[in-house]
Design a protein around this motif. Structure first.
Motif, PDB file in Angstrom:
ATOM      1  N   LEU A   9      24.356 -53.304  88.885  1.00  0.00           N
ATOM      2  CA  LEU A   9      25.076 -54.587  88.807  1.00  0.00           C
ATOM      3  C   LEU A   9      25.169 -55.234  90.188  1.00  0.00           C
ATOM      4  N   MET A  10      25.541 -54.443  91.173  1.00  0.00           N
ATOM      5  CA  MET A  10      25.722 -54.993  92.526  1.00  0.00           C
ATOM      6  C   MET A  10      24.397 -55.517  93.087  1.00  0.00           C
ATOM      7  N   GLU A  11      23.304 -54.787  92.822  1.00  0.00           N
ATOM      8  CA  GLU A  11      21.978 -55.272  93.263  1.00  0.00           C
ATOM      9  C   GLU A  11      21.704 -56.649  92.648  1.00  0.00           C
ATOM     10  N   LEU A  12      22.004 -56.764  91.349  1.00  0.00           N
ATOM     11  CA  LEU A  12      21.745 -58.031  90.649  1.00  0.00           C
ATOM     12  C   LEU A  12      22.569 -59.167  91.266  1.00  0.00           C
ATOM     13  N   LEU A  13      23.847 -58.904  91.501  1.00  0.00           N
ATOM     14  CA  LEU A  13      24.727 -59.950  92.055  1.00  0.00           C
ATOM     15  C   LEU A  13      24.222 -60.403  93.426  1.00  0.00           C
ATOM     16  N   ILE A  14      23.834 -59.439  94.244  1.00  0.00           N
ATOM     17  CA  ILE A  14      23.400 -59.770  95.614  1.00  0.00           C
ATOM     18  C   ILE A  14      22.054 -60.506  95.591  1.00  0.00           C
ATOM     19  N   MET A  15      21.171 -60.103  94.669  1.00  0.00           N
ATOM     20  CA  MET A  15      19.885 -60.820  94.566  1.00  0.00           C
ATOM     21  C   MET A  15      20.119 -62.273  94.150  1.00  0.00           C
ATOM     22  N   ILE A  16      21.023 -62.470  93.194  1.00  0.00           N
ATOM     23  CA  ILE A  16      21.306 -63.846  92.747  1.00  0.00           C
ATOM     24  C   ILE A  16      21.880 -64.659  93.905  1.00  0.00           C
ATOM     25  N   ASP A  17      22.773 -64.050  94.677  1.00  0.00           N
ATOM     26  CA  ASP A  17      23.363 -64.755  95.822  1.00  0.00           C
ATOM     27  C   ASP A  17      22.272 -65.164  96.823  1.00  0.00           C
ATOM     28  N   ALA A  18      21.345 -64.235  97.077  1.00  0.00           N
ATOM     29  CA  ALA A  18      20.264 -64.534  98.033  1.00  0.00           C
ATOM     30  C   ALA A  18      19.385 -65.672  97.512  1.00  0.00           C
ATOM     31  N   LEU A  19      19.101 -65.653  96.207  1.00  0.00           N
ATOM     32  CA  LEU A  19      18.223 -66.687  95.618  1.00  0.00           C
ATOM     33  C   LEU A  19      18.907 -68.053  95.614  1.00  0.00           C
ATOM     34  N   LYS A  20      20.223 -68.023  95.356  1.00  0.00           N
ATOM     35  CA  LYS A  20      20.989 -69.291  95.363  1.00  0.00           C
ATOM     36  C   LYS A  20      20.947 -69.907  96.767  1.00  0.00           C
ATOM     37  N   ARG A  21      21.159 -69.047  97.776  1.00  0.00           N
ATOM     38  CA  ARG A  21      21.178 -69.540  99.159  1.00  0.00           C
ATOM     39  C   ARG A  21      19.787 -69.936  99.652  1.00  0.00           C
ATOM     40  N   ALA A  22      18.739 -69.452  98.904  1.00  0.00           N
ATOM     41  CA  ALA A  22      17.364 -69.834  99.255  1.00  0.00           C
ATOM     42  C   ALA A  22      16.933 -71.072  98.468  1.00  0.00           C
ATOM     43  N   SER A  23      17.896 -71.740  97.787  1.00  0.00           N
ATOM     44  CA  SER A  23      17.667 -73.019  97.097  1.00  0.00           C
ATOM     45  C   SER A  23      16.778 -72.933  95.858  1.00  0.00           C
ATOM     46  N   ALA A  24      16.850 -71.808  95.119  1.00  0.00           N
ATOM     47  CA  ALA A  24      16.182 -71.777  93.810  1.00  0.00           C
ATOM     48  C   ALA A  24      16.837 -72.846  92.947  1.00  0.00           C
ATOM     49  N   SER A  25      16.041 -73.512  92.078  1.00  0.00           N
ATOM     50  CA  SER A  25      16.653 -74.612  91.308  1.00  0.00           C
ATOM     51  C   SER A  25      17.442 -74.073  90.128  1.00  0.00           C
ATOM     52  N   ARG A  26      16.989 -72.964  89.535  1.00  0.00           N
ATOM     53  CA  ARG A  26      17.720 -72.364  88.418  1.00  0.00           C
ATOM     54  C   ARG A  26      17.514 -70.850  88.489  1.00  0.00           C
ATOM     55  N   ILE A  27      18.569 -70.102  88.243  1.00  0.00           N
ATOM     56  CA  ILE A  27      18.468 -68.635  88.314  1.00  0.00           C
ATOM     57  C   ILE A  27      18.927 -68.053  86.977  1.00  0.00           C
ATOM     58  N   THR A  28      18.001 -67.377  86.295  1.00  0.00           N
ATOM     59  CA  THR A  28      18.363 -66.714  85.030  1.00  0.00           C
ATOM     60  C   THR A  28      18.459 -65.220  85.287  1.00  0.00           C
ATOM     61  N   ALA A  29      19.630 -64.660  85.001  1.00  0.00           N
ATOM     62  CA  ALA A  29      19.788 -63.207  85.098  1.00  0.00           C
ATOM     63  C   ALA A  29      19.291 -62.614  83.788  1.00  0.00           C
ATOM     64  N   VAL A  30      18.193 -61.866  83.863  1.00  0.00           N
ATOM     65  CA  VAL A  30      17.624 -61.235  82.663  1.00  0.00           C
ATOM     66  C   VAL A  30      18.159 -59.802  82.615  1.00  0.00           C
ATOM     67  N   ILE A  31      19.079 -59.563  81.691  1.00  0.00           N
ATOM     68  CA  ILE A  31      19.801 -58.285  81.647  1.00  0.00           C
ATOM     69  C   ILE A  31      19.503 -57.621  80.306  1.00  0.00           C
ATOM     70  N   PRO A  32      18.347 -56.912  80.198  1.00  0.00           N
ATOM     71  CA  PRO A  32      17.955 -56.356  78.894  1.00  0.00           C
ATOM     72  C   PRO A  32      19.039 -55.462  78.293  1.00  0.00           C
TER      73      PRO A  32
END
Ligand code: R5P
Length: 312
Positions: free
Chosen positions: A67-90
């Motif tokens: 979970l923590m890896e996922l949260l931190i990756m999303i934070d990094a992608l948001k700060r890198a200006s991704a236009s949309r971030i989908t968390a794919v959580i099978p």
């Protein structure tokens, strides 16, 4: 597909690669490692500015790390200006803690939903949530896919006569009914009591199982208590054969020993929403892949097409 980027944490690299294969794209490059004291270190190694980004990460064991890896990756992608971030959580971990059913307990599934939203996720793509209502814990779009189609394709190939679909508890009736309808099978329900997180006890079986071939369906198997108790009870009630179709193989604690010693259960079919480690491989376990299902959903989300036919 040139504006799409797929990343993976460390939870399930193989599934991420299989999804990429379906989409005919390569996995994007990120470093997800640890600092020496154990903190998670993430670096996105390519430009994602303006991209439609998907992060593949089941929050499976070890749940706090994944979970923590996922949260931190999303934070990094948001700060890198991704236009949309989908968390794919099978597999969506912590989903069983979805209500305050005792005094002074948390609703951890809601906390996880808040964390994902605050980290910067724009939408969630998941499968067979423990309770569909968890979608309401989010104020961003959630697509909750069903593995039923993948299981039905497999079971139909060797479909025995006199099939009865069994829900191991009252909470699973809706799921079991969907299987029974698609397999044109009868339905039975087990009334179970949970004595502790690791121990359950069967009280009654509602429906006819004598002389029938039973398929127990459930969203997850963790310690195996629910499944083994259900299989033993069905055997006692004179079911002819017993197999199980379970979406998420969490497979924790004593589960493998329980599968070994449960003669009643012939086969356990799971999906690859969670990786199956070498130690957990067992002759009774058959794994079906949901990579194509997720690949198709990702393609449609990216192309702004309807995903509703994937729920049929
Ligand atoms: C219960 O509501 C779930 O659907 C599963 O039946 C249960 O959580 C499985 O846990 P275990 O394998 O530890 O009995």
């Amino acid at each position: 597909m040139d504006r799409i980027a797929l990343f993976s944490g460390n939870a399930h690299l193989q599934l991420a690669k299989d999804i990429c294969k379906y989409l005919k794209i390569s996995l994007s490059d990120a470093t997800v490692s640890r600092f020496s004291e154990g903190e998670i270190r993430v670096k996105i190694n390519e430009n994602v500015r303006g991209k439609d980004v998907f992060v593949i990460q089941p929050t499976c064991p070890p749940p706090n790390d994944t979970l923590m890896e996922l949260l931190i990756m999303i934070d990094a992608l948001k700060r890198a200006s991704a236009s949309r971030i989908t968390a794919v959580i099978p597999y969506f971990g912590y989903a069983r803690q979805d209500r305050k059913d005792q005094p002074r307990v948390p609703i951890t599934a809601k906390l996880v939903a808040n964390l994902l939203t605050v980290s910067g996720a724009s939408r969630i793509l998941t499968m067979d949530l423990h309770a569909g209502q968890i979608q309401g814990f989010f104020d961003i779009p959630v697509d909750n896919l069903f593995a039923v189609g993948v299981f039905i394709d497999y079971i139909s190939k060797n479909k025995p006569k006199d099939l009865v679909v069994v829900s191991p508890d009252v909470g699973g009736i809706k799921m079991a009914r969907a299987y029974a309808k698609r397999l044109s099978a009868d339905l039975a329900i087990i009334d179970k009591r949970r004595d502790s997180p690791e121990k359950t006890e069967v009280m009654h079986i509602l429906g006819e199982v004598r002389g029938k071939n039973a398929v127990i369906v459930d969203d997850l198997i963790s310690t195996g208590s629910s499944l083994v108790e259900a299989a033993e009870a069905l055997k006692k009630a004179k079911a002819k054969t017993i197999q199980a179709a379970v979406s998420h193989g969490v497979l924790s604690g004593p589960v493998i020993g329980r599968l070994d010693s449960c003669e009643a259960l012939e086969k356990l079919i799971i999906t690859d929403s969670i990786p199956l480690s070498k130690e957990k491989q067992h002759p009774k376990i058959k794994v079906l892949s949901v990579a194509n299902l997720f690949g198709e959903a990702i393609k449609r989300i990216h192309n702004e097409e309807s995903v509703s036919s994937l729920f049929d």
